[in-house]
Design a protein around this motif. Structure first.
Motif, PDB file in Angstrom:
ATOM      1  N   MET A 233      68.827 -30.499  24.354  1.00 52.15           N
ATOM      2  CA  MET A 233      70.240 -30.334  24.162  1.00 52.15           C
ATOM      3  C   MET A 233      71.105 -31.588  24.405  1.00 52.15           C
ATOM      4  O   MET A 233      70.972 -31.767  25.568  1.00 52.15           O
ATOM      5  CB  MET A 233      70.878 -29.062  24.710  1.00 52.15           C
ATOM      6  CG  MET A 233      70.361 -27.760  24.079  1.00 52.15           C
ATOM      7  SD  MET A 233      71.288 -26.337  24.691  1.00 52.15           S
ATOM      8  CE  MET A 233      70.212 -25.277  24.815  1.00 52.15           C
ATOM      9  N   HIS A 234      71.710 -31.867  23.814  1.00 56.55           N
ATOM     10  CA  HIS A 234      72.858 -32.890  24.034  1.00 56.55           C
ATOM     11  C   HIS A 234      74.483 -32.471  23.744  1.00 56.55           C
ATOM     12  O   HIS A 234      74.511 -32.172  22.904  1.00 56.55           O
ATOM     13  CB  HIS A 234      72.857 -34.324  23.501  1.00 56.55           C
ATOM     14  CG  HIS A 234      73.809 -35.249  23.929  1.00 56.55           C
ATOM     15  ND1 HIS A 234      74.193 -35.632  25.073  1.00 56.55           N
ATOM     16  CD2 HIS A 234      75.025 -35.709  22.848  1.00 56.55           C
ATOM     17  CE1 HIS A 234      75.078 -36.402  24.772  1.00 56.55           C
ATOM     18  NE2 HIS A 234      75.611 -36.525  23.447  1.00 56.55           N
ATOM     19  N   HIS A 235      74.985 -32.430  25.005  1.00 53.80           N
ATOM     20  CA  HIS A 235      76.265 -31.717  24.844  1.00 53.80           C
ATOM     21  C   HIS A 235      77.262 -32.980  24.511  1.00 53.80           C
ATOM     22  O   HIS A 235      77.402 -33.868  24.907  1.00 53.80           O
ATOM     23  CB  HIS A 235      76.793 -31.173  26.266  1.00 53.80           C
ATOM     24  CG  HIS A 235      76.114 -29.950  26.524  1.00 53.80           C
ATOM     25  ND1 HIS A 235      74.883 -29.654  26.989  1.00 53.80           N
ATOM     26  CD2 HIS A 235      76.975 -28.532  26.173  1.00 53.80           C
ATOM     27  CE1 HIS A 235      74.609 -28.635  27.185  1.00 53.80           C
ATOM     28  NE2 HIS A 235      75.743 -27.881  26.534  1.00 53.80           N
ATOM     29  N   CYS A 257      65.863 -40.382  21.603  1.00 54.15           N
ATOM     30  CA  CYS A 257      67.379 -40.381  21.262  1.00 54.15           C
ATOM     31  C   CYS A 257      68.549 -39.999  22.238  1.00 54.15           C
ATOM     32  O   CYS A 257      69.485 -40.736  22.264  1.00 54.15           O
ATOM     33  CB  CYS A 257      67.610 -39.707  19.994  1.00 54.15           C
ATOM     34  SG  CYS A 257      66.709 -40.168  18.519  1.00 54.15           S
ATOM     35  N   HIS A 258      67.868 -39.215  22.891  1.00 58.09           N
ATOM     36  CA  HIS A 258      68.726 -38.579  24.108  1.00 58.09           C
ATOM     37  C   HIS A 258      69.055 -39.807  24.896  1.00 58.09           C
ATOM     38  O   HIS A 258      70.446 -39.811  25.385  1.00 58.09           O
ATOM     39  CB  HIS A 258      68.220 -37.478  24.749  1.00 58.09           C
ATOM     40  CG  HIS A 258      69.171 -36.548  25.579  1.00 58.09           C
ATOM     41  ND1 HIS A 258      69.037 -35.542  26.216  1.00 58.09           N
ATOM     42  CD2 HIS A 258      70.603 -36.571  25.638  1.00 58.09           C
ATOM     43  CE1 HIS A 258      70.083 -34.958  26.736  1.00 58.09           C
ATOM     44  NE2 HIS A 258      71.116 -35.440  26.472  1.00 58.09           N
ATOM     45  N   LYS A 259      68.115 -40.296  25.620  1.00 58.33           N
ATOM     46  CA  LYS A 259      68.338 -41.561  26.228  1.00 58.33           C
ATOM     47  C   LYS A 259      69.123 -42.556  25.629  1.00 58.33           C
ATOM     48  O   LYS A 259      70.168 -42.989  26.179  1.00 58.33           O
ATOM     49  CB  LYS A 259      67.028 -42.236  26.579  1.00 58.33           C
ATOM     50  CG  LYS A 259      66.544 -42.560  27.938  1.00 58.33           C
ATOM     51  CD  LYS A 259      65.129 -42.964  28.192  1.00 58.33           C
ATOM     52  CE  LYS A 259      64.678 -43.304  29.588  1.00 58.33           C
ATOM     53  NZ  LYS A 259      63.273 -44.099  29.370  1.00 58.33           N
ATOM     54  N   ILE A 261      71.604 -42.215  23.532  1.00 66.21           N
ATOM     55  CA  ILE A 261      73.077 -41.850  23.257  1.00 66.21           C
ATOM     56  C   ILE A 261      73.671 -42.070  24.676  1.00 66.21           C
ATOM     57  O   ILE A 261      74.732 -42.591  24.792  1.00 66.21           O
ATOM     58  CB  ILE A 261      72.942 -40.231  22.779  1.00 66.21           C
ATOM     59  CG1 ILE A 261      72.343 -39.894  21.472  1.00 66.21           C
ATOM     60  CG2 ILE A 261      74.447 -39.578  23.012  1.00 66.21           C
ATOM     61  CD1 ILE A 261      72.140 -38.597  21.438  1.00 66.21           C
ATOM     62  N   HIS A 262      72.938 -41.706  25.513  1.00 62.93           N
ATOM     63  CA  HIS A 262      73.703 -41.663  27.344  1.00 62.93           C
ATOM     64  C   HIS A 262      73.580 -43.113  27.276  1.00 62.93           C
ATOM     65  O   HIS A 262      74.469 -43.540  28.230  1.00 62.93           O
ATOM     66  CB  HIS A 262      72.956 -41.042  27.876  1.00 62.93           C
ATOM     67  CG  HIS A 262      73.114 -39.398  27.938  1.00 62.93           C
ATOM     68  ND1 HIS A 262      74.095 -38.947  28.798  1.00 62.93           N
ATOM     69  CD2 HIS A 262      72.705 -38.645  27.375  1.00 62.93           C
ATOM     70  CE1 HIS A 262      74.141 -37.804  28.627  1.00 62.93           C
ATOM     71  NE2 HIS A 262      73.072 -37.346  27.569  1.00 62.93           N
ATOM     72  N   GLU A 263      72.752 -44.250  26.930  1.00 64.17           N
ATOM     73  CA  GLU A 263      72.919 -45.490  27.326  1.00 64.17           C
ATOM     74  C   GLU A 263      73.726 -46.228  26.274  1.00 64.17           C
ATOM     75  O   GLU A 263      74.071 -47.374  26.524  1.00 64.17           O
ATOM     76  CB  GLU A 263      71.470 -46.214  26.985  1.00 64.17           C
ATOM     77  CG  GLU A 263      70.610 -46.045  28.574  1.00 64.17           C
ATOM     78  CD  GLU A 263      69.087 -46.197  28.474  1.00 64.17           C
ATOM     79  OE1 GLU A 263      68.866 -46.845  27.170  1.00 64.17           O
ATOM     80  OE2 GLU A 263      68.435 -45.809  29.108  1.00 64.17           O
TER      81      GLU A 263
HETATM   82 ZN   LIG Z   1      73.095 -35.476  26.768  1.00 61.49          ZN
END
Ligand SMILES: [Zn+2]
Ligand SMILES: [Zn+2]
Length: 428
Positions: A233-235, A257-259, A261-263
């Motif tokens: 989950m990504h908030h 993808c989560h990585k 997004i955060h980068e």
């Molecule tokens: Zn996230």
């Protein structure tokens, strides 16, 4: 003397009379009334005791009769609604539905298995549509046979309805042997109504939320669309910055993808993140629940609960074990049964049944007969006679409609008839 057998006026029905014994105020006027009536009719005065006896024997005979009637009507009636001893669990999948029946008092599993759900209706209806179009093509004008432009209220797509009817037909048959006291039905993997109140009942909410998000994402990463990835989950607005745990604030993403997004490598496009459940799917479930509730009360559970109970009970992830899990809800059950395969025979509409009045029978076998076929290597195939060819070959299909064997000569030794014209076939 006939007056003796007629119900004397003023005499209370036996039940209420018995209740009144000992109460002089009630008993006396009743008996007096009988004697007076008998005299007026020129009949010999009756001893109140005789009247009492005749009346009561007449009553008891009448009583016996009405009991018999009641028995008959009980036999005729499909079921005692909700009076049975058995709890049914129904876990519905796309191709088959799991079913389990547990004895309510002893907690013993008496039946478990899967119900095969038909999936050929869409295809068959397309064929029919094309046949009709083809027929119409040759005509200059063909009057409407019926108005098919407006759907009746409560209409459900036939491909969905047939699956519910498959389940219902099997359950109605099983209910004759195991009268239900309750149905437990897993309606969906998540409860859509519980999504609107975030953080209510923390752990429960999280599990429900996860299943809802996985459903929305279709088990894929919502950024790259890849399957078979471990999903997270990504908030969108982080919880630390006041973001909520509602579905519209969460994306289902794979680890990469989560990585990203955060980068800051991946920018999130604006998407519609509402969770919606197709109205037709819901209509089908409502139809099934309504029909079941005519037999016994229906309790609804959700997939996130099933998973927890199944794991607690150490059951496998099969449809029938899920059906057991939703009945037992984590409690122990005694299970010595083998799974059965249930198959609701297709209902042939009257017009179609009329079309082939001559029943072809070869070697004592008919189309639709359920048979065991003994192969030379000693194995047994179970299926039904799909049909005969003009040259006399016989085809046997399995319950999924796949051909399992085709042969040219029926040998009674090899092909044994198990059932003819069953409504529901249960293969253990
Ligand atoms: Zn996230
Ligand atoms: Zn991804």
């Amino acid at each position: 003397m006939r007056t003796q057998y007629q119900k004397p006026k003023g005499v209370e029905p036996k039940g209420s009379h018995e209740l009144a014994v000992g109460d002089d105020m009630l008993v006396k006027p009743t008996l007096g009334g009988v004697a007076k009536d008998a005299l007026q009719g020129n009949a010999p005065a009756l001893n109140p005791a005789t009247v009492e006896e005749e009346y009561s024997s007449h009553e008891s005979e009448k009583g016996k009769h009405s009991v018999t009637n009641a028995n008959v009507s009980t036999e005729m009636a499909p079921l005692n609604i909700g009076k049975g001893l058995y709890i049914y669990g129904i876990d519905e999948g796309a191709k088959e539905a799991g079913i389990a029946i547990v004895e309510a008092i002893t907690g013993e599993v008496v039946f478990k298995g899967v119900i095969h759900l038909r999936d050929d209706v869409k295809r068959l209806m397309r064929y029919r549509r094309e046949h009709r179009r083809e027929r119409r093509r040759h005509l200059r004008y063909r009057a409407n046979r019926f108005n098919n432009r407006r759907r009746k209220e409560g209409w459900i797509p036939p491909s969905i309805k047939v699956k519910k009817d498959n389940i219902l037909r099997v359950i109605r048959e099983l209910a004759k042997r195991y009268p239900p006291s309750k149905f437990v039905y897993e309606e969906a993997s998540f409860n859509i109504r519980k999504l609107v109140e975030p953080n209510v009942n923390g752990k429960e909410y999280q599990k429900n939320l996860w299943n809802a998000l996985i459903y929305r994402a279709g088990n894929k990463c919502e950024v790259c669309g890849k399957v078979d990835r471990k999903l997270q989950m990504h908030h969108i607005v982080p919880l630390s910055k006041g973001g909520s745990n509602s579905v519209t604030n969460i994306l289902i993403v794979c680890e990469q993808c989560h990585k990203g997004i955060h980068e800051g490598r991946i920018k999130i496009e604006k998407k519609d993140l509402q969770v919606r459940y197709p109205a037709v799917a819901q209509a089908g479930k409502t139809y099934l629940k309504n029909e079941l509730s005519k037999l016994a009360p229906v309790e609804v559970v959700y997939g996130y609960q099933t998973k927890e109970w199944r794991e607690k009970m150490g059951l496998e992830k099969t449809h029938w074990d899920d059906a057991i899990a939703i009945i037992a809800k984590g409690k122990k059950v005694i299970d010595k049964t083998q799974p059965s395969f249930c198959f609701a025979k297709r209902h042939r509409p009257y017009r179609e049944a009329q079309r082939r009045p001559d029943i072809k029978e070869i070697g004592g076998l008919r189309r639709g007969d359920v048979v065991n076929y003994y192969r030379r290597d000693g194995t047994v195939l179970n299926g039904y006679i799909y049909g005969f060819n003009a040259n006399g070959t016989v085809r046997i299909n399995n319950w999924n409609g796949k051909r399992i064997i085709k042969f040219s000569k029926i040998s009674p030794k090899r092909c044994e008839r198990v059932l003819r014209d069953p409504v529901v076939v249960v293969v253990s």
